[in-house]
Design an enzyme around this catalytic site. Sequence first.
Site, short mmCIF file in Angstrom:
data_model
loop_
_atom_site.label_atom_id
_atom_site.label_comp_id
_atom_site.label_asym_id
_atom_site.label_seq_id
_atom_site.Cartn_x
_atom_site.Cartn_y
_atom_site.Cartn_z
CG HIS A 242 -2.17 -1.22 0.71
ND1 HIS A 242 -1.92 -2.25 1.05
CD2 HIS A 242 -3.20 -0.90 -0.23
CE1 HIS A 242 -3.02 -2.93 0.24
NE2 HIS A 242 -3.61 -2.34 -0.41
CD GLU A 484 -9.77 -9.28 -4.41
OE1 GLU A 484 -8.72 -8.38 -4.66
OE2 GLU A 484 -10.39 -8.74 -3.59
CG ASP A 508 -5.51 -9.46 -2.75
OD1 ASP A 508 -4.42 -9.77 -2.05
OD2 ASP A 508 -6.16 -8.51 -2.58
CB CYS A 555 -8.98 -2.62 -10.67
SG CYS A 555 -9.40 -3.69 -9.40
C1 PEP Z 1 -6.03 -6.11 -6.02
O1 PEP Z 1 -6.13 -7.09 -5.37
O2 PEP Z 1 -5.56 -6.29 -7.32
C2 PEP Z 1 -6.77 -4.83 -5.79
C3 PEP Z 1 -6.68 -4.01 -6.91
O3 PEP Z 1 -7.00 -4.81 -4.67
P1 PEP Z 1 -6.03 -4.31 -3.08
O4 PEP Z 1 -4.70 -3.97 -4.10
O5 PEP Z 1 -6.75 -2.94 -2.67
O6 PEP Z 1 -6.26 -5.53 -2.32
MG MG Z 2 -7.09 -7.06 -3.51
#
Ligand code: PEP
Ligand code: MG
Length: 638
Positions: A242, A484, A508, A555
């Site tokens: 993050h 995911e 994920d 995404c």
């Molecule tokens: C992902 O897992 O690709 C995603 C976009 O969600 P996050 O990164 O918030 O887990």
């Molecule tokens: Mg995710």
Amino acid sequence: MANRRTGGPSKSQPSRPGSARVRSPSFGDVPPAPASSSAPPSSLDVAPHEAVTLKGIAGSPGVAVGPAMVIGDARASFARRHVRTSQIPAELERIKQAVSAAQKTLREVDTRMPPAMREASAILDAYQMMLADPTLHERIAHKLKVEKKCAEWAVSEAGEEIVALFDGAGERDIYILERRRDIEFVCDRLLRALLGNETRRTVRLDEPMIVVARDLSPADTASMVREPALAFVTCVGTRTSHTSIMARALEIPAVVGVADAIERIRTGDTLVVDGLTGQVFVHPSEEMIRDARNRSEQHLAFARRLLSARHKPCVTADGIRVELKANVELPAEAILAVDHGAQGIGLYRTEFLYIDRTTQPGEDEQYEVYRAIVEAVSPQPVTLRTFDIGGDKFASTFQLPAEMNPALGLRAVRLALKQPEVFLTQLRAMVRASAHGDVRIMIPMVATVHEMREARRLLGQATEQVKARGQAFEEHIPLGMMIEVPAAAVMADVFAREAEFFSLGTNDLVQYALAIDRASQSLAAQASPFDPAILRLIKFVTDAGNKSGCPVALCGAMASDPLAACLLVGLGLRELSMEAAAIPEIKEAVRRLTSAEAEAVAQRALACDSADAVEELLARELAPRLIDLLAGLADEAV
Ligand code: PEP
Ligand code: MG
């Protein structure tokens, strides 16, 4: 392959937080001096102006030069004063008070510890004993009485001396490493108590600096919107962690996963942070600084040039339309998204509303935030993802159980269904926001059809509650899901009857399909979205969605890699969502290829037997046409 987005991980390993360490250490418990030292030099051993290169992972593009601000490192943040003999008793008294204050804090932490964490409780007991250890106090007293150093300076130096006794004594011995960390932890506690900053604080910078930290919380990173942070360097993290995601969103260069950053960098050291290559230079030479400034200029000029084309349509060279949307973590990013030419918000990570606070956000507070985002991008659509708390996104107000594998535990939709009142509060706020624009709701980490049905039932309930109050809302809000979890991917044809849209979360999906923790630095290079297993899952989901009329987007962070984006278009994806800053370059990449060229490469990638083979294929077939986008610099500067 020359890919600026995947710098190699640092060789040295970070500590694993929470590893079981139950014993009663003491400062007297120091190993004998080694015959020969094999320890790596610390920054203290390095000549003042000798340049040191640290290698990490390119977390966010850009190049910055400036002074370091090491945060969470109390050793760097106090004045080194000499004291007069008459002041020594008062300084000794301050140390005594600080020991009591630090012990009290540890006791308080201990009383809040759930019974399941009895093991951690034993560690806290051990730390309490270490705070009173005579070896430590003898050294501190010597620093004060003989060397006339103030309390903070005495504690800091006494700690460093004890830690230095371990240097070279089995660098790879886990027991020794942990013992060193224990001593550092205890001295740090003592220093914080002396400095009076036992309470948690967010970062505050007075002048433009490069923030260096073991890790940055979402609150720390978010505060950088207002703070003059030039760049981030963190010891932990990967490209999909993050800190990287937030840094890219804020367009601040970042190098993450520099395991020894805290040991090698001191507040005030001059740094060059190269977020294009994943390198950090400590004490750079004049020439290195000149070179970095040039690269920074070139990168910015290149990014500006791409941005000026933001109103061009995102179509392949043969006219196939590909929608590009933005991923958003903070409401302020919505405007940035529009500025970068986003065709809406493909992912709003609402969990950041819940993190780093003592109470949960209420319905009205959430409604105002969602409404502001929806209005900022209207008439473009906004996909609000319900909270994805758990895993590496910790929110203390949820009182999550201590789990061995939090990424496989009570996270996202699982947590939402366990705490339906919290979930309903969020859903009502989302339903109310739908009165202000095109809102879609997306459920994270769905693994079973039952979860999706329960989420739909609760959305119905939330809608009824809003209706009963006479508040405005849109009658039909599309409900979609993240794909995911591998189970959801292989059942995509079935889920296409349950969800109104899919969004592939490859961050994920890679973690769960390849069984590699997304925060693991040691395995970061293997956690590749180019692994053919991942590509086949993406292809299966995209085909299943297309066949059933269920739109499929992606995404995950791979969407913001120019090579990956072209490959994804070849796999059949027609919607990608990414950090706003990446949109102009991804649009440029998509515009350079025909869909037939992308499909031909994708077909060959699906037949490869390894991620390396896919990367070689892309390097051969696509990279020569995207070389400037991959380097983040114009062709002539690459
Ligand atoms: C992902 O897992 O690709 C995603 C976009 O969600 P996050 O990164 O918030 O887990
Ligand atoms: Mg995710």
